[in-house]
Design a protein around this motif. Structure first.
Motif, short mmCIF file in Angstrom:
data_model
loop_
_atom_site.label_atom_id
_atom_site.label_comp_id
_atom_site.label_asym_id
_atom_site.label_seq_id
_atom_site.Cartn_x
_atom_site.Cartn_y
_atom_site.Cartn_z
N ALA A 79 0.82 -1.21 0.00
CA ALA A 79 0.00 0.00 0.00
C ALA A 79 0.85 1.26 0.00
CB ALA A 79 -0.94 0.00 1.21
N ASP A 80 1.94 1.25 0.78
CA ASP A 80 2.76 2.46 0.88
C ASP A 80 4.14 2.09 1.39
OD1 ASP A 80 3.78 4.98 1.10
OD2 ASP A 80 2.61 5.55 2.86
N VAL A 81 5.13 2.15 0.52
CA VAL A 81 6.48 1.75 0.90
C VAL A 81 7.11 2.74 1.88
CG1 VAL A 81 7.83 2.93 -0.89
CG2 VAL A 81 8.54 0.65 -0.10
N ALA A 82 6.48 3.93 2.05
CA ALA A 82 6.97 4.87 3.05
C ALA A 82 6.58 4.44 4.46
CB ALA A 82 6.41 6.28 2.78
N ASN A 83 5.64 3.52 4.56
CA ASN A 83 5.23 3.00 5.86
C ASN A 83 6.22 1.92 6.30
OD1 ASN A 83 3.88 1.48 7.96
ND2 ASN A 83 1.96 2.40 7.30
N PRO A 84 6.78 2.03 7.51
CA PRO A 84 7.76 1.03 7.97
C PRO A 84 7.23 -0.40 7.90
CG PRO A 84 7.73 2.92 9.46
CD PRO A 84 6.58 3.11 8.51
N PHE A 85 5.93 -0.58 8.07
CA PHE A 85 5.35 -1.92 7.99
C PHE A 85 5.63 -2.55 6.63
CE2 PHE A 85 1.91 -4.73 6.69
CZ PHE A 85 1.81 -5.61 7.76
N LEU A 256 -4.53 5.68 21.60
CA LEU A 256 -4.01 4.50 20.91
C LEU A 256 -4.02 4.83 19.42
CD1 LEU A 256 -3.05 1.56 20.74
CD2 LEU A 256 -5.46 0.86 20.66
N ALA A 257 -2.85 4.87 18.80
CA ALA A 257 -2.72 5.22 17.37
C ALA A 257 -2.71 3.96 16.52
CB ALA A 257 -1.46 6.03 17.14
N VAL A 258 -3.41 4.00 15.38
CA VAL A 258 -3.61 2.82 14.56
C VAL A 258 -2.34 2.32 13.90
CG1 VAL A 258 -4.16 4.01 12.40
CG2 VAL A 258 -5.24 1.80 12.91
N ASN A 259 -1.36 3.21 13.66
CA ASN A 259 -0.09 2.79 13.06
C ASN A 259 0.99 3.83 13.37
OD1 ASN A 259 -0.42 4.93 11.16
ND2 ASN A 259 -1.49 3.57 9.75
N ALA A 260 2.19 3.57 12.90
CA ALA A 260 3.32 4.44 13.23
C ALA A 260 3.16 5.83 12.63
CB ALA A 260 4.63 3.81 12.74
N VAL A 261 2.59 5.91 11.44
CA VAL A 261 2.40 7.22 10.80
C VAL A 261 1.48 8.08 11.65
CG1 VAL A 261 1.50 8.39 8.77
CG2 VAL A 261 2.84 6.29 8.50
N VAL A 262 0.38 7.50 12.11
CA VAL A 262 -0.56 8.24 12.96
C VAL A 262 0.07 8.52 14.32
CG1 VAL A 262 -2.78 8.11 14.15
CG2 VAL A 262 -2.59 7.37 11.78
N GLY A 263 0.83 7.57 14.85
CA GLY A 263 1.49 7.80 16.14
C GLY A 263 2.40 9.00 16.12
N LEU A 264 3.17 9.16 15.04
CA LEU A 264 4.06 10.32 14.92
C LEU A 264 3.25 11.60 14.77
CD1 LEU A 264 6.98 11.26 14.76
CD2 LEU A 264 6.90 10.90 12.29
#
Length: 347
Positions: A79-85, A256-264
């Motif tokens: 979906a998005d290679v910029a996402n660490p997942f 509680l953030a759904v993923n690292a992008v939202v957490g940041l």
């Protein structure tokens, strides 16, 4: 200023060049390349091999594979290679593919759903033998396109309405793990922040698990969820202000953030609003990253076994390619809580 001449481009050596150099036919060169030189005299085979070495000829792996009816290529759509997942899943899948003699071809959607059909078509044009899909999951036609090609498919993270193998996180285990930790640290006014859920099943699962936990622990906490589009800082700030306005000595706010992008993004919003993580606002985010320990007092994370997810997805697909696994399978791997200052009261 002195001009620099471009480096000369060496012409590509072909099997025709080798045949001319050795004074033989293309069929004779082909027999040597395909290890069938025993069908000719040792002197002739040696002459062909000397021509190959002298010219530096290397046959195309793709062409050779296709002649054998196998490309040994696996298509991976993220979906998005910029996402660490996505990066971590790619690395895990690549390990298994390499060990089994396959190569991965990556297509990054960049979170653009309009490119999903393009991704399937592009990878199929390279004769990939199967697909590993971490898709946005919003267009049924995309899945139909992939299924119609008759190639094995393994889904990563996000389920689709089809009988396919799926490898992902056990969200029903991960969400309570985070929320129980927050309650133990005294955070009891809870907010789940997610990007738009739409058809992303992993986001929906986390959203449902959050509300199930809050309902089951109604005597201990309150909680709600909010969907915040990417880039909409105003909406995120407004959601956090609303959470903080409900705060009191008895009602301590946490996200509680759904993923690292939202957490940041939440950490950045807290700073804009003058909040200190671990003191004014608690925070736990899905996804462990290299920068999580460096933001504020360190962000507490739910570490996904991303490498294992990628490896398991590749193993599933290779088993399908070998005719194994007749029934669709679901592999749900557990999260691990990494505690840092953002969720520790008084950090």
């Amino acid at each position: 200023m002195r001009s620099v001449s471009p480096l000369p481009v060496r012409p590509r050596i072909t099997i025709d060049d080798v045949a001319r150099e050795a004074g033989v036919s293309k069929a004779t060169v082909s027999r040597v390349l395909n290890r069938r030189g025993e069908l000719m005299s040792p002197e002739l085979a040696a002459r062909v091999q000397e021509a190959i070495d002298r010219l530096g000829y290397a046959p195309s792996p793709m062409a050779q594979a296709l002649k054998r009816g196998r490309s040994r290529l696996i298509g991976l759509v993220v979906a998005d290679v910029a996402n660490p997942f996505s990066v971590a899943v790619l690395q895990g899948a690549e390990k298994v593919c390499r060990a089994a003699g396959y190569m991965l071809m990556l297509f990054n959607l960049g979170n653009e759903e309009t490119r999903e059909r393009e991704a399937i078509a592009a990878l199929a044009s390279y004769q990939v033998e199967g697909f590993i899909l971490h898709t946005l999951g919003r267009e049924r036609q995309v899945l139909d396109d992939a299924l119609q090609r008759g190639k094995p498919i393994v889904l990563v993270d996000r389920a689709l309405d089809a009988p396919l193998d799926l490898v992902g996180l056990d969200n029903a285990q991960a969400v309570p793990l985070a929320l129980e930790h927050l309650l133990q640290q005294g955070w009891n006014e809870l907010l789940f922040v997610t990007e738009p859920i739409q058809q992303a099943s992993s986001r929906a699962e986390r959203h449902e698990a959050f509300h199930a936990f809050v309902q089951a622990h109604a005597a201990q906490c309150r909680g709600t969820g909010v969907e915040v589009p990417p880039g909409d800082d105003a909406a995120l700030d407004a959601a956090l202000r609303g959470l903080l306005q409900q705060a009191s000595v008895e009602r301590r706010p946490a996200v509680l953030a759904v993923n690292a992008v939202v957490g940041l993004r939440v950490a950045a919003a807290a700073r804009r609003l003058g909040c200190t993580l671990g003191r004014d606002l608690g925070l736990v985010s899905f996804d462990e990253t290299d920068w999580a320990p460096l933001v504020g007092p360190g962000i507490t994370t739910l570490a996904q076994p991303t490498d294992d997810i990628g490896q398991q997805a590749a193993r599933c697909l290779i088993e399908r390619l070998e005719g194994q696994g007749p029934e669709p399978r679901r592999f749900r791997l557990p999260a691990r809580l990494i505690v840092r200052g953002s969720s520790q009261a008084g950090a």
